[in-house]
Design a protein around this motif. Structure first.
Motif, PDB file in Angstrom:
ATOM      1  N   LEU A   1      -8.857  -2.652   3.193  1.00  0.00           N
ATOM      2  CA  LEU A   1      -7.606  -3.058   2.761  1.00  0.00           C
ATOM      3  C   LEU A   1      -6.442  -3.269   3.939  1.00  0.00           C
ATOM      4  CD1 LEU A   1      -7.303  -1.129  -0.382  1.00  0.00           C
ATOM      5  CD2 LEU A   1      -7.870  -3.411  -0.194  1.00  0.00           C
ATOM      6  N   ARG A   2      -6.640  -2.447   5.090  1.00  0.00           N
ATOM      7  CA  ARG A   2      -5.824  -2.805   6.276  1.00  0.00           C
ATOM      8  C   ARG A   2      -5.424  -4.293   6.560  1.00  0.00           C
ATOM      9  NH1 ARG A   2      -8.140   2.371   8.933  1.00  0.00           N
ATOM     10  NH2 ARG A   2      -7.349   3.880   8.140  1.00  0.00           N
ATOM     11  N   GLY A   3      -6.756  -4.905   6.686  1.00  0.00           N
ATOM     12  CA  GLY A   3      -6.777  -6.418   7.175  1.00  0.00           C
ATOM     13  C   GLY A   3      -6.448  -7.177   6.246  1.00  0.00           C
ATOM     14  N   LEU A   4      -6.507  -6.598   4.823  1.00  0.00           N
ATOM     15  CA  LEU A   4      -5.858  -7.628   3.815  1.00  0.00           C
ATOM     16  C   LEU A   4      -4.570  -7.363   3.494  1.00  0.00           C
ATOM     17  CD1 LEU A   4      -6.654  -9.522   1.279  1.00  0.00           C
ATOM     18  CD2 LEU A   4      -6.933  -7.274  -0.059  1.00  0.00           C
TER      19      LEU A   4
ATOM     20  N   VAL B   1       7.757  11.477   7.005  1.00  0.00           N
ATOM     21  CA  VAL B   1       7.805  12.704   6.242  1.00  0.00           C
ATOM     22  C   VAL B   1       7.540  12.652   4.808  1.00  0.00           C
ATOM     23  CG1 VAL B   1       8.987  14.011   7.940  1.00  0.00           C
ATOM     24  CG2 VAL B   1      10.206  13.140   5.898  1.00  0.00           C
ATOM     25  N   ASN B   2       7.744  11.443   4.263  1.00  0.00           N
ATOM     26  CA  ASN B   2       7.680  11.114   2.981  1.00  0.00           C
ATOM     27  C   ASN B   2       6.488  10.289   2.507  1.00  0.00           C
ATOM     28  OD1 ASN B   2      10.037  12.258   2.159  1.00  0.00           O
ATOM     29  ND2 ASN B   2      11.332  10.753   2.548  1.00  0.00           N
ATOM     30  N   LYS B   3       5.620  10.190   3.317  1.00  0.00           N
ATOM     31  CA  LYS B   3       4.289   9.372   3.175  1.00  0.00           C
ATOM     32  C   LYS B   3       3.499   9.947   1.943  1.00  0.00           C
ATOM     33  CE  LYS B   3       1.809   8.187   6.676  1.00  0.00           C
ATOM     34  NZ  LYS B   3       1.088   8.145   8.266  1.00  0.00           N
ATOM     35  N   ASN B   4       3.149   8.904   1.203  1.00  0.00           N
ATOM     36  CA  ASN B   4       2.456   9.305  -0.032  1.00  0.00           C
ATOM     37  C   ASN B   4       3.304  10.531  -0.948  1.00  0.00           C
ATOM     38  OD1 ASN B   4      -0.019   7.919   0.775  1.00  0.00           O
ATOM     39  ND2 ASN B   4      -0.309   9.754   2.180  1.00  0.00           N
ATOM     40  N   GLY B   5       4.612  10.007  -0.863  1.00  0.00           N
ATOM     41  CA  GLY B   5       5.244  10.836  -1.651  1.00  0.00           C
ATOM     42  C   GLY B   5       5.587  10.551  -3.175  1.00  0.00           C
ATOM     43  N   ARG B   6       6.661  10.894  -3.807  1.00  0.00           N
ATOM     44  CA  ARG B   6       6.931  10.670  -5.218  1.00  0.00           C
ATOM     45  C   ARG B   6       7.230   9.101  -5.509  1.00  0.00           C
ATOM     46  NH1 ARG B   6       6.757  14.408  -8.975  1.00  0.00           N
ATOM     47  NH2 ARG B   6       6.648  16.808  -8.294  1.00  0.00           N
ATOM     48  N   GLU B   7       7.792   8.409  -4.551  1.00  0.00           N
ATOM     49  CA  GLU B   7       8.008   6.985  -4.752  1.00  0.00           C
ATOM     50  C   GLU B   7       6.965   6.049  -4.303  1.00  0.00           C
ATOM     51  OE1 GLU B   7      11.505   3.638  -3.402  1.00  0.00           O
ATOM     52  OE2 GLU B   7      11.855   5.747  -3.112  1.00  0.00           O
ATOM     53  N   SER B   8       5.937   6.734  -3.780  1.00  0.00           N
ATOM     54  CA  SER B   8       4.708   5.950  -3.398  1.00  0.00           C
ATOM     55  C   SER B   8       3.653   5.642  -4.607  1.00  0.00           C
ATOM     56  CB  SER B   8       3.957   6.629  -2.119  1.00  0.00           C
ATOM     57  OG  SER B   8       2.812   5.762  -1.931  1.00  0.00           O
ATOM     58  N   VAL B   9       3.471   4.880  -5.000  1.00  0.00           N
ATOM     59  CA  VAL B   9       2.444   4.709  -6.151  1.00  0.00           C
ATOM     60  C   VAL B   9       0.909   4.186  -5.266  1.00  0.00           C
ATOM     61  CG1 VAL B   9       1.585   3.155  -7.883  1.00  0.00           C
ATOM     62  CG2 VAL B   9       4.123   3.613  -7.664  1.00  0.00           C
ATOM     63  N   PHE B  10       0.876   3.205  -4.278  1.00  0.00           N
ATOM     64  CA  PHE B  10      -0.002   3.238  -3.510  1.00  0.00           C
ATOM     65  C   PHE B  10       0.413   2.503  -2.321  1.00  0.00           C
ATOM     66  CE2 PHE B  10      -3.959   0.696  -2.128  1.00  0.00           C
ATOM     67  CZ  PHE B  10      -4.703   1.722  -1.825  1.00  0.00           C
ATOM     68  N   GLU B  11      -0.256   3.027  -1.071  1.00  0.00           N
ATOM     69  CA  GLU B  11      -0.056   2.488   0.232  1.00  0.00           C
ATOM     70  C   GLU B  11      -1.201   2.604   1.169  1.00  0.00           C
ATOM     71  OE1 GLU B  11       2.370   6.212   2.540  1.00  0.00           O
ATOM     72  OE2 GLU B  11       3.321   5.593   0.576  1.00  0.00           O
ATOM     73  N   ILE B  12      -0.915   1.742   2.195  1.00  0.00           N
ATOM     74  CA  ILE B  12      -2.154   1.589   3.062  1.00  0.00           C
ATOM     75  C   ILE B  12      -1.935   2.779   4.131  1.00  0.00           C
ATOM     76  CG2 ILE B  12      -3.571   0.194   4.830  1.00  0.00           C
ATOM     77  CD1 ILE B  12      -3.662  -0.890   1.739  1.00  0.00           C
TER      78      ILE B  12
ATOM     79  N   TRP C   1       1.671   1.373   5.028  1.00  0.00           N
ATOM     80  CA  TRP C   1       2.144   0.152   4.704  1.00  0.00           C
ATOM     81  C   TRP C   1       2.389   0.058   3.103  1.00  0.00           C
ATOM     82  CZ3 TRP C   1       4.255  -3.772   7.241  1.00  0.00           C
ATOM     83  CH2 TRP C   1       4.619  -5.113   6.415  1.00  0.00           C
ATOM     84  N   PRO C   2       3.284  -0.110   2.404  1.00  0.00           N
ATOM     85  CA  PRO C   2       3.502   0.059   1.113  1.00  0.00           C
ATOM     86  C   PRO C   2       2.841  -1.179   0.215  1.00  0.00           C
ATOM     87  CG  PRO C   2       5.713  -0.658   2.049  1.00  0.00           C
ATOM     88  CD  PRO C   2       4.679  -0.207   3.058  1.00  0.00           C
ATOM     89  N   VAL C   3       2.042  -0.985  -0.633  1.00  0.00           N
ATOM     90  CA  VAL C   3       1.571  -1.883  -1.468  1.00  0.00           C
ATOM     91  C   VAL C   3       2.343  -1.732  -2.826  1.00  0.00           C
ATOM     92  CG1 VAL C   3      -0.395  -2.746  -2.724  1.00  0.00           C
ATOM     93  CG2 VAL C   3      -0.786  -2.019  -0.416  1.00  0.00           C
ATOM     94  N   TYR C   4       2.444  -0.675  -3.429  1.00  0.00           N
ATOM     95  CA  TYR C   4       3.272  -0.345  -4.595  1.00  0.00           C
ATOM     96  C   TYR C   4       4.146   0.782  -4.355  1.00  0.00           C
ATOM     97  CZ  TYR C   4       0.678  -3.976  -7.374  1.00  0.00           C
ATOM     98  OH  TYR C   4      -0.020  -5.062  -7.762  1.00  0.00           O
ATOM     99  N   ARG C   5       5.563   0.665  -4.589  1.00  0.00           N
ATOM    100  CA  ARG C   5       6.573   1.623  -4.792  1.00  0.00           C
ATOM    101  C   ARG C   5       6.921   1.672  -6.134  1.00  0.00           C
ATOM    102  NH1 ARG C   5      10.971   1.104  -2.231  1.00  0.00           N
ATOM    103  NH2 ARG C   5      10.991  -1.027  -1.579  1.00  0.00           N
ATOM    104  N   TYR C   6       7.662   2.970  -6.525  1.00  0.00           N
ATOM    105  CA  TYR C   6       8.124   3.180  -7.864  1.00  0.00           C
ATOM    106  C   TYR C   6       9.015   2.257  -8.209  1.00  0.00           C
ATOM    107  CZ  TYR C   6       9.374   5.467 -12.222  1.00  0.00           C
ATOM    108  OH  TYR C   6       9.659   5.892 -13.555  1.00  0.00           O
ATOM    109  N   SER C   7       9.972   1.939  -7.164  1.00  0.00           N
ATOM    110  CA  SER C   7      11.160   0.872  -7.357  1.00  0.00           C
ATOM    111  C   SER C   7      10.550  -0.388  -7.992  1.00  0.00           C
ATOM    112  CB  SER C   7      12.006   0.584  -6.175  1.00  0.00           C
ATOM    113  OG  SER C   7      11.198   0.133  -5.124  1.00  0.00           O
TER     114      SER C   7
ATOM    115  N   ASN D   1       5.784  -8.179   1.967  1.00  0.00           N
ATOM    116  CA  ASN D   1       4.928  -9.279   1.535  1.00  0.00           C
ATOM    117  C   ASN D   1       4.720  -9.710   0.075  1.00  0.00           C
ATOM    118  OD1 ASN D   1       4.145  -9.254   4.220  1.00  0.00           O
ATOM    119  ND2 ASN D   1       2.393  -7.878   3.966  1.00  0.00           N
ATOM    120  N   LYS D   2       5.594  -9.546  -0.467  1.00  0.00           N
ATOM    121  CA  LYS D   2       5.961  -9.875  -1.937  1.00  0.00           C
ATOM    122  C   LYS D   2       6.589 -11.267  -2.221  1.00  0.00           C
ATOM    123  CE  LYS D   2       4.781  -5.841  -3.237  1.00  0.00           C
ATOM    124  NZ  LYS D   2       3.725  -5.271  -4.067  1.00  0.00           N
ATOM    125  N   ARG D   3       7.599 -11.895  -1.310  1.00  0.00           N
ATOM    126  CA  ARG D   3       8.603 -13.021  -1.522  1.00  0.00           C
ATOM    127  C   ARG D   3       7.720 -14.246  -2.011  1.00  0.00           C
ATOM    128  NH1 ARG D   3      13.136 -14.416  -3.992  1.00  0.00           N
ATOM    129  NH2 ARG D   3      14.295 -16.171  -2.748  1.00  0.00           N
TER     130      ARG D   3
END
Length: 518
Positions: free
Chosen positions: A54-57, A257-268, A387-393, A455-457
């Motif tokens: 997924l890093r390459g994707l 310090v907040n990697k994979n924290g409460r705002e992270s839904v999925f990140e590379i 790298w964030p894929v989905y954040r709670y925001s 990478n959403k725009r």
């Protein structure tokens, strides 16, 4: 798929030779798919390998070239003396001049199918050994999430795709035609639904692995894309009950310090602490800086990115102007490298300034760069950012949009204004209108500034039917500003909403058909 097929042929050939020479003898040191999966650890390692793809994707040059530079969010630094093939091909994507021979866009295709291939191998062998129900569900759930995520990314950039539900073992299984877009989405929905059923809800801090929350977010995103707004609402509302929350400050969402924290839904995942050769690093910010012989003023590390990686994904003034007065996300997202360009278009930075109300002083140039991914590190071109894929925001914004499009504007404001309250520090800039058309415009702009450089725009512009009009108008402004742009650039047509199927794949597989216009 060429590498997969060649590997299969080599394995089959070697096996045939061994049988002829040694009959019943087996090399105990030989590893192949028929004897690899012997323990749960073997499956866990294979799943880790699938995540690695997924890093390459999602976080390589093709990802931000196609997802951001194709849009009105970012552009590039033009360097007349650097007209290498990779450089001109990357710039061609931004300028809508890419063709089927472009060497920058195939990387996304290859990474996506590498991930799919890795997952299919796992799923094909899941019954090779006895696993506990919990372990089996975790392995299948993560694998199907990865496959669904990969196909979802690919179908939006390329259209219809070959569907592989199993690892191909013959030429006939490898070289197959494209399935329809709807058939691809049917597989994505089935995989994401099964993943959501099998995976556990998140616990915090998270491990970085896919969870039920990640699978439901993906499912909600898919349903919104397919205009199934009630189904999107149902999936996303489940996510809001899983303990995710927004950090108090926007920039905290990207802090190490907040990697994979409460705002992270999925990140590379990236981790510079691993030893070589296992170390994996994110170097995106060095791509996004201007070309400099010494990056110390900006990054704190002396690194020369002139001839290697710099000069891309430059925030446009159009994006900077999209931030409202008082929006704290501007300062957290974009920095200004202040300095001078020399005669060969290389930059010397003398200071880093805020993008808020910035005006370059006499004799200086302010070159913007994505700041949200710049954090302390010790080696040039190697950072520890995930790298964030989905954040709670984004969950909140997806849910708000699904409600708006059902005519539930009042309810949508609850979720939209959570994001805006964080962005402005208080509720003084909250949205109050419930007019559907107005809210649709607001939500698209809100996604732009909240998710800038993630990478959403480009995908948002295509999904909402705004790509042709927005990018045509943007192109007119770009060509008025930059004399180096070719007359044929920014000829944005419906055919340009998809990227070309890589020409090398079409040459290998005569059953693949090109996208219209390529």
């Amino acid at each position: 798929m060429r590498k997969i097929f060649c590997l299969i042929i080599v394995i089959i050939s070697l096996t045939a030779i061994s049988c002829k020479k040694f009959l019943n003898e087996t090399d105990p040191n030989s590893i192949n798919l028929n004897n690899y999966f012997k323990t749960q650890s073997d499956f866990d390692l294979a799943v880790n390998g699938a995540y690695n793809q997924l890093r390459g994707l999602y976080n390589n040059k093709s990802a931000w070239t196609m997802g951001e530079m194709r849009s009105d969010n970012t552009h590039y630094d033009y360097k007349s003396s650097d007209q290498a093939v990779a450089t001109t091909n990357r710039c061609a994507v931004a300028d809508f001049l890419d063709d089927k021979y472009n060497n920058q866009t195939p990387a996304k295709w290859n990474a996506g199918f590498n991930a799919i291939s890795a997952v299919n191998t796992i799923l094909d062998h899941i019954d090779d050994i006895k696993l506990t129900d919990a372990s089996r569900n975790a392995i299948i759930g993560q694998s199907k999430f990865i496959r669904a995520l990969s196909y979802f990314d690919l179908v939006r950039f390329y259209g219809g795709l070959p569907i592989y539900k199993h690892a191909p073992l013959t030429r006939e299984e490898t070289y197959i035609p494209r399935s329809s877009v709807q058939e691809v989405y049917d597989l994505i929905i089935a995989d994401a639904t099964d993943a959501a059923a099998k995976l556990d809800a998140p616990t915090f801090p998270q491990t970085g692995r896919a969870t039920k929350g990640a699978a439901l977010t993906l499912l909600g995103d898919v349903y919104l894309t397919l205009k199934k707004y009630d189904l999107a609402e149902n999936a996303l509302k489940q996510v809001t009950a899983m303990g995710y929350t927004l950090f108090p400050n926007y920039g905290d969402a990207f802090a190490l310090v907040n990697k994979n924290g409460r705002e992270s839904v999925f990140e590379i995942q990236f981790n510079t602490a691993l030893s070589v050769p296992q170390a994996n690093t994110d170097a995106s910010v060095y791509n996004f800086l201007p070309r400099m012989a010494n990056t110390t003023v900006v990054t704190g590390i002396n690194y020369n990115n002139i001839t290697t990686v710099g000069g891309y994904n430059t925030p446009t003034q159009d994006l900077i102007s999209a931030y409202e007065s008082g929006d704290l996300r501007l300062d957290a997202s974009i920095g200004i490298a202040e300095g001078t360009f020399n005669a060969t278009d290389d930059f010397t930075a003398t200071a880093v300034k805020s993008a808020v109300n910035y005006t370059a002083p006499a004799g200086k140039t302010g070159r913007p760069f994505p700041k949200k991914f710049l954090h302390a590190h010790t080696i040039g071109n190697q950072t520890n950012d995930d790298w964030p894929v989905y954040r709670y925001s984004e969950v909140l914004l997806l849910l708000a949009e699904s409600l708006i499009l059902q005519g539930k504007g009042g309810e949508a404001l609850t979720y939209l204004n959570q994001v805006r309250t964080r962005a402005f520090g208080d509720a003084t800039h909250n949205i109050t209108t419930t007019d559907q058309a107005t809210l649709q415009t607001i939500i698209l702009k809100e996604r732009r500034v909240e998710l800038a450089f993630e990478n959403k725009r480009w995908l948002d512009l295509v999904r909402t039917g705004n790509a042709v009009a927005v990018m045509t108008a943007f192109g007119i402004k770009q060509k008025a500003m930059y004399s180096y742009l070719q007359p044929g650039s920014y000829n944005v047509t419906e055919n340009r909403l998809l990227f070309p199927i890589p020409n090398a794949e079409i040459l290998l597989n005569d059953k693949l058909t090109p996208n219209p216009g390529y």
